[in-house]
Each structure stands twice: as C-alpha cells, then as structure tokens.
Design a protein around this motif. Sequence first.
Motif, PDB file in Angstrom:
ATOM      1  N   PHE A 194       0.750  -1.253   0.002  1.00 34.60           N
ATOM      2  CA  PHE A 194      -0.105  -0.083  -0.066  1.00 34.60           C
ATOM      3  C   PHE A 194       0.866   1.071  -0.018  1.00 34.60           C
ATOM      4  CE2 PHE A 194       0.300  -1.524   4.300  1.00 34.60           C
ATOM      5  CZ  PHE A 194       0.775  -0.583   5.111  1.00 34.60           C
ATOM      6  N   ILE A 195       0.267   2.265  -0.087  1.00 30.95           N
ATOM      7  CA  ILE A 195       0.768   3.721  -0.101  1.00 30.95           C
ATOM      8  C   ILE A 195       0.796   4.466   1.154  1.00 30.95           C
ATOM      9  CG2 ILE A 195       0.979   5.927  -1.363  1.00 30.95           C
ATOM     10  CD1 ILE A 195       2.207   3.662  -2.803  1.00 30.95           C
ATOM     11  N   CYS A 196       1.655   5.159   1.728  1.00 30.58           N
ATOM     12  CA  CYS A 196       1.361   6.036   2.725  1.00 30.58           C
ATOM     13  C   CYS A 196       1.757   7.324   2.393  1.00 30.58           C
ATOM     14  CB  CYS A 196       2.265   5.440   4.104  1.00 30.58           C
ATOM     15  SG  CYS A 196       2.223   6.370   5.586  1.00 30.58           S
ATOM     16  N   GLU A 197       0.784   8.218   2.639  1.00 32.00           N
ATOM     17  CA  GLU A 197       1.044   9.552   2.344  1.00 32.00           C
ATOM     18  C   GLU A 197       1.313  10.592   3.523  1.00 32.00           C
ATOM     19  OE1 GLU A 197      -3.026  10.692   0.126  1.00 32.00           O
ATOM     20  OE2 GLU A 197      -1.443   9.563  -0.893  1.00 32.00           O
ATOM     21  N   THR A 257      -9.263  -2.709   3.921  1.00 31.02           N
ATOM     22  CA  THR A 257     -10.362  -1.909   3.821  1.00 31.02           C
ATOM     23  C   THR A 257     -10.177  -1.099   4.997  1.00 31.02           C
ATOM     24  OG1 THR A 257     -11.593  -3.624   5.198  1.00 31.02           O
ATOM     25  CG2 THR A 257     -11.589  -3.532   2.696  1.00 31.02           C
ATOM     26  N   VAL A 258      -8.913  -1.014   5.861  1.00 26.31           N
ATOM     27  CA  VAL A 258      -8.668  -0.032   6.910  1.00 26.31           C
ATOM     28  C   VAL A 258      -8.161   1.060   6.675  1.00 26.31           C
ATOM     29  CG1 VAL A 258      -7.616  -0.157   9.262  1.00 26.31           C
ATOM     30  CG2 VAL A 258      -8.338  -2.416   8.340  1.00 26.31           C
ATOM     31  N   ASP A 301     -10.828   4.869  12.556  1.00 27.86           N
ATOM     32  CA  ASP A 301     -12.233   5.238  12.669  1.00 27.86           C
ATOM     33  C   ASP A 301     -12.451   5.947  14.014  1.00 27.86           C
ATOM     34  OD1 ASP A 301     -13.229   4.122  10.533  1.00 27.86           O
ATOM     35  OD2 ASP A 301     -13.191   2.194  11.359  1.00 27.86           O
ATOM     36  N   GLN A 302     -11.564   6.698  14.260  1.00 30.66           N
ATOM     37  CA  GLN A 302     -11.267   7.548  15.363  1.00 30.66           C
ATOM     38  C   GLN A 302     -11.147   6.958  16.537  1.00 30.66           C
ATOM     39  OE1 GLN A 302     -11.263  10.791  15.146  1.00 30.66           O
ATOM     40  NE2 GLN A 302     -11.842  10.625  12.800  1.00 30.66           N
ATOM     41  N   VAL A 303     -10.635   5.515  16.637  1.00 28.87           N
ATOM     42  CA  VAL A 303     -10.367   4.600  17.646  1.00 28.87           C
ATOM     43  C   VAL A 303      -8.745   4.473  17.545  1.00 28.87           C
ATOM     44  CG1 VAL A 303     -10.552   2.382  18.623  1.00 28.87           C
ATOM     45  CG2 VAL A 303     -12.487   3.703  17.684  1.00 28.87           C
ATOM     46  N   VAL A 304      -8.201   4.655  18.647  1.00 31.33           N
ATOM     47  CA  VAL A 304      -6.579   4.448  18.976  1.00 31.33           C
ATOM     48  C   VAL A 304      -6.276   3.056  19.127  1.00 31.33           C
ATOM     49  CG1 VAL A 304      -4.459   5.109  20.147  1.00 31.33           C
ATOM     50  CG2 VAL A 304      -6.264   6.569  20.062  1.00 31.33           C
TER      51      VAL A 304
END
Length: 173
Positions: A89-92, A109-110, A128-131
Amino acid sequence: MIYKAIIPLLRMSTSPVLINDEIGQAVGTMNRYHSSKIQRLMNTLFDNVVNNVQAFNLEGEVQADIKEINTIKTLLMEKWHVRLREQHFICEKRTKIRTHPQFYYEKGTVKVWIKKDFTDRTIRFTVDQVVVAEVYPEGLLPPKSNHLTFKIWDARFDIYEIASLYYVFNLKN
C-alpha cells in the motif's frame, strides 16, 4: 502488547534498532537504509530528503519495507511504498499544519491515520477515530527521548508495521 526500542541519536544513522518485548526479549530489528549511493549523497547534502526503513524478525526475514517514492509530484506531498509481507500500500503525508503532522494509509479496507499533536509527544495510530496503537518517548530530551515504548491494542497491526512507520514519521517531522 508493549514493546520497547532505542532509536539512534543521529537522524542520519543507518545502524540497526533492536525491538524488545515487555520482558526484554528481542523480537526483531529495524534500520534506515539507502537504496543507492545517490540517495546517500542526497541525504548528506540536503537534510533528510529520502527515508527508507526496513524491519526484520529474529531470523532476518524482511517483515516491513518502506521506500520513499521520489518523483516530481511527490516533492510537495511525500509518499512511501509500504510492503508488509504480502500486503502492499501507499502511505502519504497529509500534514497541513507543521505543528500537527499526519500520515495516512489504507491497508485493505482499513483507513489508518498516524497523528501527533503539538503539545503531546505521543504518536497515535487511529482507525475510525479509535486509537489502535501509540508510541511515546520516555523522556523530554536525548538520550532518554530516544527510548520508545510501543503499545498495540489491535491484532490487525504488528510491531514491525507500527515501528517502521513510526520511524519514517519521526524522521520526516
């Protein structure tokens, strides 16, 4: 799970970083590397232009490989190609304000955000706003600030992914 590591004091260092679990047993290593002599020269002349990081398990197998994508388009919005065993995947970098650095990537999908607030030294990985994981230094100034503690609460993420992405995040900010 709780892990500990000590990153090098010098940002230009390519020495390996030992990753230990909470009881002090080694679980792997990670290190910064240059894929060519040109990258090494660019990093020496211009401060921290290219950042590549690899994480290895105890057998020496590559668990995470993060390579910076260097094109004209990525001069303003930096990107990395991340390979975690069979996943790619790509991290930006999505930083809008220098005091609140942010990275973003989609792993299947995460959708994962890596964030740090201005007054907080803790770097958080959120879904999803969860650490789901956080990394924090033990002290305020070096050498204690190079002693890191990784806490991972979600089984979808392993220490190699969190540690190597944190290392790139730390090098770029």
